[in-house]
Design a protein around this motif. Structure first.
Motif, PDB file in Angstrom:
ATOM      1  N   LEU A   1       9.991  -7.499  12.477  1.00 40.68           N
ATOM      2  CA  LEU A   1       9.295  -6.281  12.898  1.00 40.68           C
ATOM      3  C   LEU A   1       8.845  -6.332  14.351  1.00 40.68           C
TER       4      LEU A   1
ATOM      5  N   HIS B   1       9.060  -2.996  15.907  1.00 37.79           N
ATOM      6  CA  HIS B   1       8.613  -1.821  15.155  1.00 37.79           C
ATOM      7  C   HIS B   1       7.563  -1.076  15.984  1.00 37.79           C
TER       8      HIS B   1
ATOM      9  N   HIS C   1       5.242   1.595   6.934  1.00 37.19           N
ATOM     10  CA  HIS C   1       6.423   2.192   7.557  1.00 37.19           C
ATOM     11  C   HIS C   1       6.671   3.598   6.994  1.00 37.19           C
ATOM     12  N   ASN C   2       6.603   3.726   5.676  1.00 34.73           N
ATOM     13  CA  ASN C   2       6.897   5.017   5.037  1.00 34.73           C
ATOM     14  C   ASN C   2       5.829   6.071   5.307  1.00 34.73           C
TER      15      ASN C   2
ATOM     16  N   CYS D   1       3.870  -3.770   4.616  1.00 38.65           N
ATOM     17  CA  CYS D   1       4.652  -3.275   5.762  1.00 38.65           C
ATOM     18  C   CYS D   1       5.528  -2.088   5.357  1.00 38.65           C
ATOM     19  N   ASP D   2       6.143  -2.183   4.188  1.00 34.55           N
ATOM     20  CA  ASP D   2       6.992  -1.089   3.700  1.00 34.55           C
ATOM     21  C   ASP D   2       6.180   0.199   3.529  1.00 34.55           C
TER      22      ASP D   2
END
Length: 445
Positions: free
Chosen positions: A181, A184, A144-145, A140-141
């Motif tokens: 999330l 998100h 996201h980035n 997920c990180d």
């Protein structure tokens, strides 16, 4: 509602615009406008040129379509690409992949492998992917980035896995991620029971209850091989899909990955439950797992999406190539040259994937109000000439090296074949270092 008179952020002027919805349409001399990450204009080029736009981009010789959606994969397994080739599924899993995962998979592995997978997918025109692998929070990180869109599927098995001692811990991680999330804009969390042969009834019932409470998708390898189905029937008298139906897992939120073994009873269950099938033709071919009857499913009204599977069993994350293979294979399996024509193949690689993930209102087609998830394919090359039907040319004569530009939610992540947010050289060097380590070779100074 946004002000229709407000300036567009970007106006794209391609040779062809293929919206996917409505089906079978190719628009010439048309333009697409983006405002605040959303498609705000589709119309004739002449009218578009009278609009106020901050940036106007001519795309001569290019076809724009919805971004491709890779509906099944194991992103971090890019670092196992080519590790154990030319083996049947259970030998490949039990004697090679699972031991390698036990030895090497940690948070750093998942971080680096997921980055590598995201970069490869963006360069191939993929704007959204489904991932089922360990340490899902790390994935997920990275998503996201990077700016890409994804369904991150939390793996659940009856035995310990990297990052979780048991199924209960996996489910706890999944619920926590889902809630964290929930809002998100680009990440959706799903539950991922690995397969019928690795998850027992008790844990499947827990998954069903949690999925119902959260309204979460369920993503699972099902009927991947004849051996899996035969073994289940021999041991329990019940086909795996029938068991999943009895336990209440099938339904519009269920994504059945592979489905190479389908009899009339299975077909009826898929149709009645409105479950989606995720077709992974190249992995199925490479592991000799069998053939998913895509045309039969399609004609019966089953939503069929397409996935690459992981790079350890494919060995690439090339969804355009996968779609070509799917179209060709569907014709051979159905015994009909009209099976899965080029337009339907593209729909399978875009809108059907979005529908399987429950995000068809946001992405999967070029429609007003949807996210500007767009890929531009350059069809101006020698190998694409002459062009009678650009969609046919895209599916049957074009490789992922023709992907020029990619936007996700209006943000350009690939510009003139170059990644805008990721360092390709650094990713390549990191992958090489992992390869030397896993192969037992000395580190370079």
């Amino acid at each position: 509602m946004p002000d229709p008179a407000a300036p567009l952020d970007l106006l794209l002027l391609p040779a062809w615009l293929v919206p996917v919805e409505p089906a079978g349409v190719v628009l010439k001399e048309h333009a697409l406008g983006i405002r605040n990450g959303v498609i705000a204009y589709i119309g004739p080029r002449a009218d578009a040129l009278r609009l106020n736009a901050t940036e106007v981009r001519e795309l001569p010789g290019m076809l724009i379509s919805p971004g491709l959606i890779n509906a099944h994969g194991h992103a971090a397994m890019t670092l196992f690409r080519g590790l154990a080739d030319d083996l049947p599924l259970m030998n490949w899993l039990e004697n090679h992949i699972w031991p390698a995962e036990a030895k090497w998979v940690d948070e750093a592995f998942v971080s680096d492998g997921t980055d590598l997978a995201i970069a490869e997918q963006l360069k191939g025109g993929i704007t959204c992917f489904s991932d089922m692998y360990f340490f899902p929070k790390i994935a997920c990180d990275r998503v996201h980035n990077s700016g890409i869109r994804a369904q991150i599927t939390v793996p659940v098995l009856d035995f310990p896995i990297p990052g979780a001692r048991d199924a209960d811990e996996s489910l706890h991680i999944g619920v926590e991620l889902f809630n964290d999330l929930a809002h998100h804009p680009r990440i959706k969390i799903a539950l991922g029971p690995h397969a019928p042969y690795t998850v027992g009834d008790d844990n499947l019932e827990k998954i069903r209850v949690i999925a119902d409470e959260l309204d979460a998708m369920i993503h699972m390898h099902v009927h991947e091989t004849a051996f899996e189905v035969h073994q289940a029937v021999e041991q329990t008298g019940e086909r795996p899909l029938a068991r999943l139906n009895r336990l209440g897992l099938l339904g519009p939120r269920f994504q059945a990955v592979h489905m190479t073994q389908i009899n009339d009873d299975d077909m009826a269950l898929l149709v009645e439950s409105n479950s989606s099938v995720i077709h992974c033709p190249e992995s199925n071919l490479k592991l000799a797992s069998g053939f998913c009857p895509v045309e039969r499913l399609w004609q019966a009204g089953v939503n069929v999406a397409i996935g690459t599977d992981g790079a350890a069993s494919n060995n690439d994350l090339d969804l355009l190539g996968e779609t070509r293979t799917a179209a060709l294979l569907a014709k051979a399996v159905a015994g009909s040259a009209t099976a899965l024509d080029a337009h339907r193949a593209l729909r399978m690689a875009t809108l059907n994937g979005a529908r399987a993930m429950g995000i068809e209102a946001e992405t999967g087609s070029l429609e007003l109000g949807k996210a500007a998830d767009i890929v531009a394919f350059d069809l101006s090359g020698l190998a694409q000439q002459p062009i009678y039907d650009p969609v046919s040319q895209l599916i049957y004569a074009t490789g992922r090296d023709c992907v020029s530009h990619v936007w996700v939610a209006g943000k350009q992540l690939l510009h003139d074949k170059r990644l805008t947010r990721m360092d390709e050289h650094a990713l390549t060097e990191t992958a090489k270092a992992w390869g030397r380590r896993i192969a037992g070779q000395p580190e370079l100074n």
